[in-house]
Design a protein around this motif. Structure first.
Motif, short mmCIF file in Angstrom:
data_model
loop_
_atom_site.label_atom_id
_atom_site.label_comp_id
_atom_site.label_asym_id
_atom_site.label_seq_id
_atom_site.Cartn_x
_atom_site.Cartn_y
_atom_site.Cartn_z
N GLY A 1 -16.14 -4.48 -0.14
CA GLY A 1 -17.22 -4.41 -1.12
C GLY A 1 -16.99 -3.21 -2.03
N ALA A 2 -18.00 -2.37 -2.17
CA ALA A 2 -17.89 -1.19 -3.03
C ALA A 2 -17.22 -0.01 -2.33
CB ALA A 2 -19.28 -0.77 -3.50
N LEU A 3 -16.95 -0.13 -1.02
CA LEU A 3 -16.37 0.97 -0.26
C LEU A 3 -14.84 0.89 -0.27
CD1 LEU A 3 -16.60 3.34 1.81
CD2 LEU A 3 -16.47 1.58 3.57
N GLY B 1 -13.77 7.07 10.83
CA GLY B 1 -14.15 6.46 9.56
C GLY B 1 -13.23 6.79 8.41
N SER B 2 -12.11 7.45 8.69
CA SER B 2 -11.23 7.86 7.59
C SER B 2 -10.24 6.78 7.17
CB SER B 2 -10.48 9.14 7.96
OG SER B 2 -9.60 8.91 9.06
N GLY B 3 -10.17 5.64 7.89
CA GLY B 3 -9.32 4.54 7.46
C GLY B 3 -8.09 4.30 8.31
N LYS B 4 -7.94 4.99 9.42
CA LYS B 4 -6.74 4.82 10.27
C LYS B 4 -6.61 3.39 10.77
CE LYS B 4 -8.17 7.93 13.14
NZ LYS B 4 -9.46 8.30 12.56
N SER B 5 -7.66 2.83 11.31
CA SER B 5 -7.61 1.46 11.83
C SER B 5 -7.47 0.45 10.69
CB SER B 5 -8.87 1.14 12.63
OG SER B 5 -8.91 1.95 13.79
N THR B 6 -8.02 0.76 9.55
CA THR B 6 -7.89 -0.11 8.38
C THR B 6 -6.43 -0.20 7.96
OG1 THR B 6 -10.13 0.41 7.67
CG2 THR B 6 -8.63 -0.45 5.99
N VAL B 7 -5.73 0.93 7.98
CA VAL B 7 -4.30 0.94 7.66
C VAL B 7 -3.53 0.12 8.69
CG1 VAL B 7 -2.23 2.40 7.51
CG2 VAL B 7 -4.37 3.14 6.44
N ALA B 8 -3.81 0.33 9.97
CA ALA B 8 -3.11 -0.42 11.02
C ALA B 8 -3.34 -1.92 10.86
CB ALA B 8 -3.57 0.06 12.39
N GLY B 9 -4.56 -2.31 10.54
CA GLY B 9 -4.85 -3.72 10.31
C GLY B 9 -4.08 -4.29 9.14
N ALA B 10 -3.92 -3.50 8.09
CA ALA B 10 -3.16 -3.95 6.92
C ALA B 10 -1.69 -4.16 7.26
CB ALA B 10 -3.31 -2.93 5.79
N LEU B 11 -1.15 -3.36 8.18
CA LEU B 11 0.25 -3.51 8.57
C LEU B 11 0.51 -4.85 9.23
CD1 LEU B 11 1.09 0.02 10.03
CD2 LEU B 11 1.62 -0.88 7.76
N LEU B 12 -0.50 -5.42 9.87
CA LEU B 12 -0.34 -6.70 10.57
C LEU B 12 -1.00 -7.87 9.83
CD1 LEU B 12 -0.90 -5.51 14.24
CD2 LEU B 12 1.26 -6.08 13.12
N GLY B 13 -1.54 -7.60 8.65
CA GLY B 13 -2.18 -8.67 7.89
C GLY B 13 -3.50 -9.12 8.49
N LEU B 14 -4.18 -8.24 9.19
CA LEU B 14 -5.42 -8.61 9.89
C LEU B 14 -6.64 -8.68 8.98
CD1 LEU B 14 -4.99 -6.58 13.20
CD2 LEU B 14 -4.44 -8.98 12.76
#
Length: 111
Positions: A14-16, A39-52
């Motif tokens: 969304g806006a975040l 909340g700094s985005g570590k898991s978000t980066v990991a998810g992006a590496l696997l296309g999650l």
């Protein structure tokens, strides 16, 4: 050659904007630590590496290559071949992912 190559990765919910133009590379046999507060985005980066993030409504921009696979352009079949064979993720709650009665190395090798 890099095992992981990330260039200008941005992920928005969304806006975040959870990740803002992150770039890094990881050579085969190398090590990399993503460190930051909750909340700094570590898991978000990991998810992006696997296309999650596909199908979640997240907007992912930038380039993500893992083991020669362009994660953003890969088909679902290509992502399935990548996940587990070349790349995997242990989620934040290790007790739901790992059994404390067995050595971590044995559990990872089993997969």
């Amino acid at each position: 050659m890099s095992l992981v190559e990330v260039t200008d990765l941005s992920v928005e919910f969304g806006a975040l904007r959870a990740v803002d133009q992150l770039s890094f590379s990881l050579a085969e046999g190398g090590a990399l630590a993503l460190v930051g507060e909750s909340g700094s985005g570590k898991s978000t980066v990991a998810g992006a590496l696997l296309g999650l993030h596909r199908g979640t409504g997240a907007r992912v921009a930038g380039s993500v290559r893992v083991a020669g696979t362009d994660v953003r352009a890969a088909t679902e079949q290509e992502l399935r071949r990548l996940r587990g064979a070349k790349a995997a993720m242990v989620f934040q709650d290790p007790l739901s992912s790992l059994d404390p009665y067995y050595a971590i190395g044995d559990q990872i090798a089993e997969v």
